[in-house]
Write a protein that holds these residues in place. Structure first.
Motif, PDB file in Angstrom:
ATOM      1  N   PRO A  98       0.792  -1.242   0.000  1.00 11.47           N
ATOM      2  CA  PRO A  98       0.000   0.000   0.000  1.00 11.47           C
ATOM      3  C   PRO A  98       0.819   1.284   0.000  1.00 11.47           C
ATOM      4  CG  PRO A  98      -0.079  -1.067   2.153  1.00 11.47           C
ATOM      5  CD  PRO A  98       0.594  -2.029   1.223  1.00 11.47           C
ATOM      6  N   TYR A  99       2.073   1.221   0.436  1.00 19.47           N
ATOM      7  CA  TYR A  99       2.884   2.433   0.524  1.00 19.47           C
ATOM      8  C   TYR A  99       4.218   2.243  -0.177  1.00 19.47           C
ATOM      9  CZ  TYR A  99      -0.363   3.539   4.339  1.00 19.47           C
ATOM     10  OH  TYR A  99      -1.488   3.770   5.081  1.00 19.47           O
ATOM     11  N   LYS A 100       4.807   3.374  -0.558  1.00 20.81           N
ATOM     12  CA  LYS A 100       6.158   3.400  -1.110  1.00 20.81           C
ATOM     13  C   LYS A 100       6.971   4.423  -0.326  1.00 20.81           C
ATOM     14  CE  LYS A 100       4.995   2.166  -5.912  1.00 20.81           C
ATOM     15  NZ  LYS A 100       3.542   1.979  -5.752  1.00 20.81           N
ATOM     16  N   ILE A 101       8.189   4.042   0.079  1.00 21.29           N
ATOM     17  CA  ILE A 101       9.058   4.942   0.841  1.00 21.29           C
ATOM     18  C   ILE A 101      10.439   4.946   0.212  1.00 21.29           C
ATOM     19  CG2 ILE A 101      10.042   5.497   3.094  1.00 21.29           C
ATOM     20  CD1 ILE A 101       7.873   3.800   4.381  1.00 21.29           C
ATOM     21  N   GLU A 102      11.005   6.143   0.059  1.00 23.69           N
ATOM     22  CA  GLU A 102      12.387   6.278  -0.392  1.00 23.69           C
ATOM     23  C   GLU A 102      13.221   6.785   0.774  1.00 23.69           C
ATOM     24  OE1 GLU A 102      14.166   7.848  -4.391  1.00 23.69           O
ATOM     25  OE2 GLU A 102      13.810   9.579  -3.098  1.00 23.69           O
ATOM     26  N   PHE A 103      14.345   6.105   1.021  1.00 24.19           N
ATOM     27  CA  PHE A 103      15.289   6.508   2.062  1.00 24.19           C
ATOM     28  C   PHE A 103      16.553   7.047   1.404  1.00 24.19           C
ATOM     29  CE2 PHE A 103      12.666   3.223   3.990  1.00 24.19           C
ATOM     30  CZ  PHE A 103      12.394   3.734   5.257  1.00 24.19           C
ATOM     31  N   ILE A 104      17.040   8.176   1.896  1.00 29.88           N
ATOM     32  CA  ILE A 104      18.244   8.807   1.363  1.00 29.88           C
ATOM     33  C   ILE A 104      19.195   9.036   2.535  1.00 29.88           C
ATOM     34  CG2 ILE A 104      19.180  10.785   0.098  1.00 29.88           C
ATOM     35  CD1 ILE A 104      16.286  11.268  -0.922  1.00 29.88           C
ATOM     36  N   GLY A 105      20.443   8.565   2.401  1.00 28.52           N
ATOM     37  CA  GLY A 105      21.327   8.739   3.536  1.00 28.52           C
ATOM     38  C   GLY A 105      22.767   8.403   3.268  1.00 28.52           C
ATOM     39  N   ASP A 106      23.490   8.151   4.356  1.00 26.20           N
ATOM     40  CA  ASP A 106      24.932   7.910   4.310  1.00 26.20           C
ATOM     41  C   ASP A 106      25.234   6.504   4.827  1.00 26.20           C
ATOM     42  OD1 ASP A 106      24.628   8.273   7.128  1.00 26.20           O
ATOM     43  OD2 ASP A 106      24.927  10.421   6.895  1.00 26.20           O
ATOM     44  N   SER A 107      26.301   6.339   5.598  1.00 27.79           N
ATOM     45  CA  SER A 107      26.683   5.011   6.071  1.00 27.79           C
ATOM     46  C   SER A 107      25.625   4.390   6.975  1.00 27.79           C
ATOM     47  CB  SER A 107      28.022   5.086   6.814  1.00 27.79           C
ATOM     48  OG  SER A 107      27.938   5.973   7.919  1.00 27.79           O
ATOM     49  N   ILE A 108      24.911   5.210   7.732  1.00 29.62           N
ATOM     50  CA  ILE A 108      23.861   4.681   8.603  1.00 29.62           C
ATOM     51  C   ILE A 108      22.786   4.017   7.760  1.00 29.62           C
ATOM     52  CG2 ILE A 108      22.101   5.263  10.304  1.00 29.62           C
ATOM     53  CD1 ILE A 108      23.864   7.673  11.099  1.00 29.62           C
ATOM     54  N   THR A 109      22.367   4.693   6.704  1.00 29.37           N
ATOM     55  CA  THR A 109      21.330   4.173   5.830  1.00 29.37           C
ATOM     56  C   THR A 109      21.846   3.027   4.972  1.00 29.37           C
ATOM     57  OG1 THR A 109      20.306   6.362   5.837  1.00 29.37           O
ATOM     58  CG2 THR A 109      19.624   4.865   4.094  1.00 29.37           C
ATOM     59  N   SER A 110      23.156   2.985   4.733  1.00 31.61           N
ATOM     60  CA  SER A 110      23.769   1.843   4.047  1.00 31.61           C
ATOM     61  C   SER A 110      23.923   0.633   4.962  1.00 31.61           C
ATOM     62  CB  SER A 110      25.158   2.227   3.501  1.00 31.61           C
ATOM     63  OG  SER A 110      25.051   3.126   2.414  1.00 31.61           O
ATOM     64  N   GLY A 111      23.652   0.810   6.244  1.00 34.01           N
ATOM     65  CA  GLY A 111      23.773  -0.297   7.190  1.00 34.01           C
ATOM     66  C   GLY A 111      25.203  -0.650   7.522  1.00 34.01           C
ATOM     67  N   GLU A 112      26.116   0.308   7.392  1.00 38.65           N
ATOM     68  CA  GLU A 112      27.508   0.027   7.759  1.00 38.65           C
ATOM     69  C   GLU A 112      27.597  -0.228   9.250  1.00 38.65           C
ATOM     70  OE1 GLU A 112      31.857   2.277   7.895  1.00 38.65           O
ATOM     71  OE2 GLU A 112      30.335   2.984   6.477  1.00 38.65           O
ATOM     72  N   GLY A 113      28.183  -1.356   9.628  1.00 38.40           N
ATOM     73  CA  GLY A 113      28.332  -1.706  11.024  1.00 38.40           C
ATOM     74  C   GLY A 113      27.126  -2.374  11.646  1.00 38.40           C
ATOM     75  N   ALA A 114      26.056  -2.543  10.882  1.00 39.57           N
ATOM     76  CA  ALA A 114      24.860  -3.180  11.428  1.00 39.57           C
ATOM     77  C   ALA A 114      25.107  -4.648  11.743  1.00 39.57           C
ATOM     78  CB  ALA A 114      23.687  -3.044  10.453  1.00 39.57           C
ATOM     79  N   ILE A 115      26.088  -5.236  11.061  1.00 39.64           N
ATOM     80  CA  ILE A 115      26.513  -6.613  11.321  1.00 39.64           C
ATOM     81  C   ILE A 115      27.986  -6.577  11.724  1.00 39.64           C
ATOM     82  CG2 ILE A 115      27.155  -8.737  10.091  1.00 39.64           C
ATOM     83  CD1 ILE A 115      24.496  -8.751   8.788  1.00 39.64           C
ATOM     84  N   GLY A 116      28.354  -7.382  12.705  1.00 37.23           N
ATOM     85  CA  GLY A 116      29.751  -7.446  13.124  1.00 37.23           C
ATOM     86  C   GLY A 116      29.941  -7.031  14.573  1.00 37.23           C
TER      87      GLY A 116
END
Length: 374
Positions: A134-152
C-alpha cells in the motif's frame, strides 16, 4: 527449457511475474542491481529454485541475503564470475513461497569494477503475481542508511563489505512494519554539501536525478547508471532523508585539496570550537536546495528529514534549512524527526549503529510515519 531434474530455466525477461526493488534501468537481460536493499522478488510454487547470478569487483565484493516468506535464511559473499546458486529445494510443491534476493552492500563508488547481476532462474513450479504493497518509501542517507556496522562485533574496524547490511537496517525494518515497498539511495561518508573529509564532490544531491550516477567507470555508464531516473514510474508516499552526519564531521576533519585546481575546501570551526556561521549557512542553503529538488521530483510525498543515531550537532542547522524551505515554498508536507541516538549497548561494528540501534530507530520512525501516512 527443462533440465534433467525437470527444472524450467528462464531468463528474467521471460518470467511472467517478476518484481524488482530499487532503482534500475528497467532492463531484465540481465537485471543489474545497483543500490543497497535492491532486490529480485518472486512468488512461486514448486520444490526447488535456483538463480543465475554474475558478479565482479576489484576491491569490494557484493554480498547478498536470501529471504523466504519474509525471513532471512542465508547470507553470502558473491565472488567474481557467473554461476547458479540454490535458494531452496525439497519444499512442499503446492505452497506459495515469497522469495527475495537482496543486495546487502551499497553501490560502491570507490570500486568501478563492482557489479551484481541476475540473469535467469530455474524452478519446477509456477510463478505467480507479487502483491502490491500500500505504501512506497524512499530513504536517502549515508553510512547509517547503508547499514555500515549493522553486522559485526564492536571491535571490528576494517572497512569491509561484510559489515554492511540492508536487511538488519532501519530502512528495511521500517518498510516491513508499514507494509511498504522501499528504495534506498545511500553512500558511506557522503553528505548534503560535503563528505566527511570536506570533499564537495561527495554529496548525494548532485546525483539524485540519475539511476546511480555516483558509480564511476565505463561499464557502469554502459549499464545505464548515469542515465536519468524516471521518477514518474515510482512515486513514493514518503521520502526520508537521513543526511547531515558527515557534513557535521567535516568541521573536525582536515581540509580537502582539489587535485586539479589545488583549491582547498574546509568546513571551519571558530576559535571557541563552534561552527563557522558562513559554513553553516552554506550547509543550510544546500539542504534547502535539496528539498526543492526532492519536491520537484516527488510531488505528493511527505518529506521527513530524519537525523540522529550518531549525535545531533547539525540539528539546529537542519531545522533552519527546513524552516527556510517552508517559508520559501509554503510546502507543509516537510518535517524534521530526531532518531534515537546510538548507545554503548546498541553500537555495532566500526563505531556505527548496530542492529539494536536500527531496531530502535525503525520503531520510532514507524510510529511517526504512520501518523503522516494515515
Amino acid at each position: 527449457m527443462k533440465d534433467n531434474n525437470n527444472l524450467l530455466t528462464q531468463t528474467l525477461a521471460d518470467v511472467e511475474h517478476v518484481k524488482v526493488h530499487g532503482r534500475t534501468t528497467g532492463c531484465l537481460a540481465p537485471l543489474t542491481l545497483f543500490w543497497t536493499g535492491s532486490a529480485l522478488e518472486l512468488n512461486l510454487t514448486g520444490t526447488e529454485l535456483w538463480v543465475e547470478i554474475e558478479a565482479d569487483y576489484d576491491l569490494y565484493e557484493p554480498w547478498i541475503c536470501m529471504e523466504i516468506n519474509g525471513v532471512p535464511v542465508s547470507r553470502q559473499m558473491v565472488t567474481g564470475g557467473r554461476r547458479w546458486i540454490p535458494l531452496f529445494r525439497g519444499m512442499s510443491a503446492d505452497k506459495v513461497k515469497n522469495i527475495r534476493v537482496i543486495t546487502e552492500v551499497q553501490a560502491m563508488s570507490g570500486d568501478p569494477a563492482c557489479l551484481f547481476q541476475i540473469h535467469a532462474v530455474k524452478y519446477d513450479g509456477t510463478c505467480l503475481p507479487v502483491q502490491e504493497q500500500p505504501y512506497k518509501i524512499e530513504f536517502i542517507g549515508d553510512s547509517i542508511t547503508s547499514g555500515e556496522g549493522a553486522i559485526g562485533a564492536k571491535e571490528e574496524e576494517d572497512w569491509l563489505p561484510v559489515w554492511f547490511s540492508a536487511v538488519q537496517n532501519y530502512t528495511a525494518m521500517t518498510a516491513r512494519s508499514l507494509n511498504a515497498e522501499y528504495r534506498v539511495i545511500s553512500q558511506s561518508g557522503w553528505g548534503v554539501l560535503t563528505g566527511w573529509d570536506n570533499n564537495p564532490q561527495m554529496n548525494i544531491p548532485q546525483y539524485y536525478e540519475q539511476v546511480c550516477g555516483l558509480l564511476a567507470g565505463e561499464r557502469n555508464e554502459a549499464l545505464g547508471a548515469r542515465t536519468a531516473y524516471h521518477f514518474e514510474a515510482w512515486q513514493p508516499d514518503a521520502v526520508v532523508v537521513n543526511l547531515g552526519t558527515n557534513d557535521g564531521g567535516a568541521f573536525y576533519s582536515p581540509g580537502w585539496r582539489n587535485p586539479v585546481s589545488g583549491e582547498i575546501h574546509k568546513q571551519r570551526l571558530n576559535e571557541d570550537g563552534t561552527f563557522n556561521s558562513d559554513d553553516l549557512a552554506a550547509f543550510e542553503q544546500a539542504a534547502c536546495n535539496f528539498l526543492i529538488k526532492l519536491r520537484q521530483k516527488n510531488t505528493h510525498a511527505h518529506i521527513v528529514w530524519a537525523y540522529g543515531m550518531l549525535s545531533i550537532p547539525m540539528m539546529p542547522a537542519i531545522y533552519r534549512a527546513v524552516d527556510a524551505y517552508v517559508r520559501l515554498t509554503g510546502d507543509r508536507k516537510v518535517s524534521v524527526f530526531q532518531l534515537p541516538n546510538m548507545t554503548e549497548d546498541t553500537m555495532g561494528a566500526r563505531s556505527h549503529p548496530g542492529v539494536k540501534a536500527h531496531e530502535k530507530a525503525a520503531e520510532a520512525l514507524t510510529g511517526y510515519l504512520k501518523e503522516l501516512l494515515a
